[in-house]
Design a protein around this motif. Structure first.
Motif, mmCIF file in Angstrom:
data_model
loop_
_atom_site.group_PDB
_atom_site.id
_atom_site.type_symbol
_atom_site.label_atom_id
_atom_site.label_comp_id
_atom_site.label_asym_id
_atom_site.label_seq_id
_atom_site.Cartn_x
_atom_site.Cartn_y
_atom_site.Cartn_z
ATOM 1 N N LYS A 352 0.842 -1.188 0.000
ATOM 2 C CA LYS A 352 0.000 0.000 0.000
ATOM 3 C C LYS A 352 0.887 1.250 0.000
ATOM 4 O O LYS A 352 1.737 1.409 0.876
ATOM 5 C CB LYS A 352 -0.907 0.012 1.220
ATOM 6 N N ILE A 353 0.671 2.103 -0.982
ATOM 7 C CA ILE A 353 1.461 3.335 -1.126
ATOM 8 C C ILE A 353 0.539 4.535 -1.053
ATOM 9 O O ILE A 353 -0.517 4.574 -1.698
ATOM 10 C CB ILE A 353 2.234 3.336 -2.457
ATOM 11 N N HIS A 354 0.954 5.526 -0.265
ATOM 12 C CA HIS A 354 0.218 6.782 -0.216
ATOM 13 C C HIS A 354 0.901 7.801 -1.121
ATOM 14 O O HIS A 354 2.093 8.091 -0.977
ATOM 15 C CB HIS A 354 0.167 7.343 1.206
ATOM 16 N N SER A 355 0.155 8.341 -2.067
ATOM 17 C CA SER A 355 0.676 9.363 -2.973
ATOM 18 C C SER A 355 -0.474 10.203 -3.467
ATOM 19 O O SER A 355 -1.570 9.690 -3.737
ATOM 20 C CB SER A 355 1.407 8.723 -4.157
ATOM 21 N N ASP A 373 -5.391 6.641 -0.248
ATOM 22 C CA ASP A 373 -5.492 8.060 0.086
ATOM 23 C C ASP A 373 -5.143 8.344 1.544
ATOM 24 O O ASP A 373 -4.762 9.470 1.886
ATOM 25 C CB ASP A 373 -6.913 8.554 -0.196
ATOM 26 N N ASP A 374 -5.253 7.353 2.391
ATOM 27 C CA ASP A 374 -4.998 7.530 3.817
ATOM 28 C C ASP A 374 -3.548 7.163 4.132
ATOM 29 O O ASP A 374 -3.161 5.993 4.049
ATOM 30 C CB ASP A 374 -5.953 6.657 4.629
ATOM 31 N N SER A 375 -2.744 8.150 4.495
ATOM 32 C CA SER A 375 -1.331 7.874 4.760
ATOM 33 C C SER A 375 -1.143 6.983 5.979
ATOM 34 O O SER A 375 -0.147 6.264 6.090
ATOM 35 C CB SER A 375 -0.569 9.195 4.967
ATOM 36 N N ALA A 376 -2.095 7.026 6.914
ATOM 37 C CA ALA A 376 -1.945 6.235 8.132
ATOM 38 C C ALA A 376 -1.959 4.738 7.835
ATOM 39 O O ALA A 376 -1.311 3.948 8.530
ATOM 40 C CB ALA A 376 -3.058 6.587 9.117
ATOM 41 N N GLY A 377 -2.671 4.340 6.828
ATOM 42 C CA GLY A 377 -2.754 2.919 6.524
ATOM 43 C C GLY A 377 -1.807 2.463 5.434
ATOM 44 O O GLY A 377 -1.904 1.328 4.948
ATOM 45 N N ALA A 378 -0.854 3.334 5.037
ATOM 46 C CA ALA A 378 0.057 3.009 3.937
ATOM 47 C C ALA A 378 1.332 2.363 4.448
ATOM 48 O O ALA A 378 1.792 2.640 5.557
ATOM 49 C CB ALA A 378 0.385 4.264 3.148
ATOM 50 N N VAL A 383 7.178 10.471 -1.680
ATOM 51 C CA VAL A 383 7.436 11.897 -1.546
ATOM 52 C C VAL A 383 6.929 12.672 -2.761
ATOM 53 O O VAL A 383 7.105 12.249 -3.904
ATOM 54 C CB VAL A 383 8.941 12.155 -1.323
ATOM 55 N N GLU A 384 6.266 13.787 -2.494
ATOM 56 C CA GLU A 384 5.836 14.681 -3.569
ATOM 57 C C GLU A 384 6.790 15.862 -3.704
ATOM 58 O O GLU A 384 6.853 16.496 -4.740
ATOM 59 C CB GLU A 384 4.415 15.193 -3.288
ATOM 60 N N ASN A 385 7.517 16.174 -2.632
ATOM 61 C CA ASN A 385 8.504 17.256 -2.650
ATOM 62 C C ASN A 385 9.886 16.640 -2.502
ATOM 63 O O ASN A 385 10.299 16.270 -1.401
ATOM 64 C CB ASN A 385 8.240 18.245 -1.518
ATOM 65 N N PRO A 386 10.619 16.501 -3.600
ATOM 66 C CA PRO A 386 11.906 15.810 -3.541
ATOM 67 C C PRO A 386 12.919 16.553 -2.677
ATOM 68 O O PRO A 386 12.789 17.748 -2.406
ATOM 69 C CB PRO A 386 12.349 15.781 -5.008
ATOM 70 N N LEU A 387 13.929 15.798 -2.238
ATOM 71 C CA LEU A 387 15.001 16.375 -1.426
ATOM 72 C C LEU A 387 15.624 17.570 -2.123
ATOM 73 O O LEU A 387 15.795 18.647 -1.548
ATOM 74 C CB LEU A 387 16.088 15.325 -1.176
ATOM 75 N N VAL A 388 15.988 17.369 -3.350
ATOM 76 C CA VAL A 388 16.569 18.404 -4.202
ATOM 77 C C VAL A 388 15.910 18.255 -5.560
ATOM 78 O O VAL A 388 15.878 17.158 -6.117
ATOM 79 C CB VAL A 388 18.097 18.253 -4.322
ATOM 80 N N SER A 389 15.369 19.331 -6.072
ATOM 81 C CA SER A 389 14.520 19.212 -7.252
ATOM 82 C C SER A 389 15.260 19.321 -8.574
ATOM 83 O O SER A 389 14.736 18.902 -9.600
ATOM 84 C CB SER A 389 13.432 20.293 -7.209
#
Length: 645
Positions: A352-355, A373-378, A383-389
């Motif tokens: 299960k992946i949350h994205s 959709d629920d991050s708690a159950g993933a 990541v939507e905001n990468p470490l360095v873009s």
């Protein structure tokens, strides 16, 4: 005039406001736009420049001078061009070459004026000189002969001469409107200098960046998205004659007038202070926002660096600046990378992946992966905001952690690092050919190479936040005599037993289409590798054929050792990126690192980006989403292996 508010303005008035044209000048400017009135020639004349770097200056002739914001002038654009096609466009238009020569070149090849003494094209040229200067036909012919048949020089000579200037009160009253249209191609061709046309074009292109301007234009793609691109242009004889000053007396801005006939580009000029009669007209060549800045306690020189696009300026200071920043110690300690990734147990074989990314949702979806959709159950938070873009931020992370390592090619964002770039350029030792890559990080404009510092510095004018300058590897390793590069996929797992970096086993190899010749830097086929297809759909670097051929061309190194070096530098890159990012929550992200090899098979990182479309894994894995998710959970046989610096 009352101060206008945006909601009360017409479109052309909103454009004037955006261009920062004084509101008091709007009525006069609008009238000139509607009637295409170019009256600068009635008030100004070309004057021989005292500078060794330019041919003409623009001088005010109006008795009594001009007051601040007392007049506004339209300036035409003589030429709009694409940088990578400039020479090609000029060769196809000899008349334009002659016109630009008259504007740009300090010296012109001598030629006999007898060759066309009685030709129709000389008569036509004399007609233009008479109409533009008010001189007699005899005076026009004498000036034309003295100028060696160069039309612009002949006009300028008559306006510079005090006696002729009195005779020519409206000397240049239509100069920018008529010269190109009225001078037939046969006139230019019959008066060609002794140089070959291609050599003449080369001379013009060499001067081009000191005279070019640019503006941003929007266009709507098939997907309905409006994108911006840069348009380069050269102003007419009036505009190009305006010289630089740190304390200018005029402002000049590009302006696109949208009329029922279509969008027409001009430049607009107005006095920003009082100009006295006979005073030389000047503007500030440096774009807004480029100023002397401070970088880690050292006085920056970005403004001084930029002016090298027009004339030599502060080069010793720039070289000293580069030497100082090159000797600065790192300010950060590399992050410690985990040497193992604990296998995470999931309630079922389905991961299960949350994205929230629509791209990730589509790419992950398979029988063994479900996006929730629920991050708690993933099981995994993607990541939507990468470490360095992007590459610019990766370069800064490397600089703050490792200073100037030889495994990361020198990379300078034009928005913040003009002085560092210029200092690097001026201190490059032979046999460097000063080849630099101009790269648009938005990927809208294709990358191109230049050996010219003026062209490189002028990229500051173009969407500065997205342009970088990168040192080109001039002695690369070759495969079959061709340049090649490798794109490696990297998975970063944060917060699960530390920060782990996993490298996908198989990169994508790109090979140039034509054999490498450094001097032919304008050839995309020689300089820029393209992905190659093989018998299995991709060209695998671990295939026996690749290894055999590479080791045969480079017998001093074994591929196994080269691959070890590649793994090491990628690990160091992410140790720097993670150090710059600081502590973070548990999350996962995919990145793409591009590497070239030098002639000694030493790896150098040349590109970095977030791999949002999983392209590096999709090229090989039957189920890329399952391979990536499985690797993030520490499962074996995914194609990923953990690496450490």
């Amino acid at each position: 005039m009352a101060t206008a508010t945006p909601n009360s303005l017409t479109q052309v008035e909103r454009d004037m406001l955006a261009a920062q044209i004084p509101q008091s000048l709007w009525p006069a400017l609008l009238a000139k736009l509607k009637t295409e009135t170019f009256n600068a020639g009635s008030l100004f004349a070309l004057a021989e420049s005292e500078s060794e770097h330019r041919k003409y200056d623009l001088q005010l002739l109006k008795p009594g001078g001009l007051e601040k914001e007392g007049e506004v002038f339209l300036i035409d654009h003589a030429w709009t061009f694409e940088p990578e096609k400039a020479a090609e466009q000029l060769i196809a238009h000899p008349a334009l070459v002659a016109r630009l020569e008259g504007m740009m070149l300090e010296t012109l090849a001598e030629e006999s004026s007898d060759a066309a003494a009685d030709s129709d094209d000389v008569a036509e040229a004399l007609d233009i000189i008479v109409s533009q200067t008010g001189a007699t036909r005899d005076a026009a012919r004498a000036s034309y002969d003295r100028a060696g048949g160069q039309l612009v020089d002949a006009i300028a000579a008559l306006t510079i001469d005090p006696e002729a200037a009195a005779e020519a009160a409206s000397a240049l009253a239509g100069i920018q409107e008529q010269v190109l249209g009225n001078v037939a191609a046969q006139h230019t061709e019959s008066r060609e200098r002794q140089k070959d046309l291609r050599l003449r074009v080369k001379d013009v292109v060499a001067k081009l960046w000191a005279f070019a301007g640019t503006y941003q234009a929007g266009w709507r793609g098939q997907d309905g998205v409006v994108r911006m691109s840069s348009v380069w242009y050269v102003m007419d004889e009036v505009g190009t004659a305006v010289s630089h000053s740190d304390a200018p007396n005029v402002a000049i801005v590009p302006f696109i007038y949208v009329s029922p006939a279509g969008a027409i580009p001009y430049s607009v000029m107005w006095p920003v202070k009082r100009i006295e009669e006979d005073e030389i007209v000047t503007r500030d060549y440096v774009p807004a926002g480029v100023d002397r800045m401070f970088l880690v306690g050292i006085t920056g020189l970005d403004r001084d660096a930029y002016l090298n696009a027009f004339f030599p300026n502060a080069r010793d200071a720039l070289s000293a600046h580069f030497k100082k920043i090159s000797e600065l110690p790192p300010t950060k300690t590399p992050a410690v990378l985990a040497t193992s990734l604990p296998a995470l147990v999931t309630p079922s074989d389905v991961i299960k992946i949350h994205s929230t990314s629509s791209i990730s949702k589509r790419l992950f979806a398979s029988e063994s992966v479900v996006v929730v959709d629920d991050s708690a159950g993933a099981d995994i938070a993607w990541v939507e905001n990468p470490l360095v873009s992007d590459l610019a931020r990766a370069a800064e992370a490397v600089r703050s952690t490792y200073a100037t390592p030889d495994w990361f090619t020198p990379t300078y964002p034009v928005a913040t690092s003009l002085a560092s770039f210029a200092g690097n350029y001026f201190t490059d030792a032979p046999p460097s050919q000063h080849l630099w890559l101009i790269k648009d990080m938005t990927r809208i404009t294709p990358p191109r190479l230049t050996p010219r510092i003026d062209e490189a510095l002028r990229q500051r004018d173009v969407g500065a936040s997205g342009i970088i300058l990168q040192k080109w590897i001039e002695a690369p390793a070759l495969y079959g005599g061709r340049r090649f590069e490798m794109s490696w996929t990297v998975l970063v797992a944060r917060g699960v037993g530390g920060d782990a970096v996993l490298l996908y086993e198989t990169p994508i190899i790109s090979v140039a289409n034509d054999p490498f010749i450094l001097a032919d830097y304008n050839s995309r086929a020689r300089q820029f590798p393209e992905p190659r297809l093989g018998t299995n759909g991709r060209f695998a670097p671990d295939s026996p054929t690749f290894v055999k051929n590479l080791e045969r061309e480079h017998p001093d190194r074994r591929w196994a050792d080269v691959r070890t070096d590649i793994t090491r530098v990628i690990a160091k890159l992410f140790a720097a990126v993670l150090a710059a990012a600081g502590p973070g929550a548990a999350q996962f992200g995919l990145y793409r690192v591009t590497i070239e090899l030098t002639s000694t098979l030493s790896p150098v990182i040349v590109d970095f980006e977030s791999d949002v479309d999983f392209s590096g894994v999709r090229a090989w894995a039957a189920d890329p989403g399952a391979a990536i998710a499985g690797a993030a959970l520490g499962r074996p046989d995914t194609g990923f292996a953990i690496i450490a610096a």
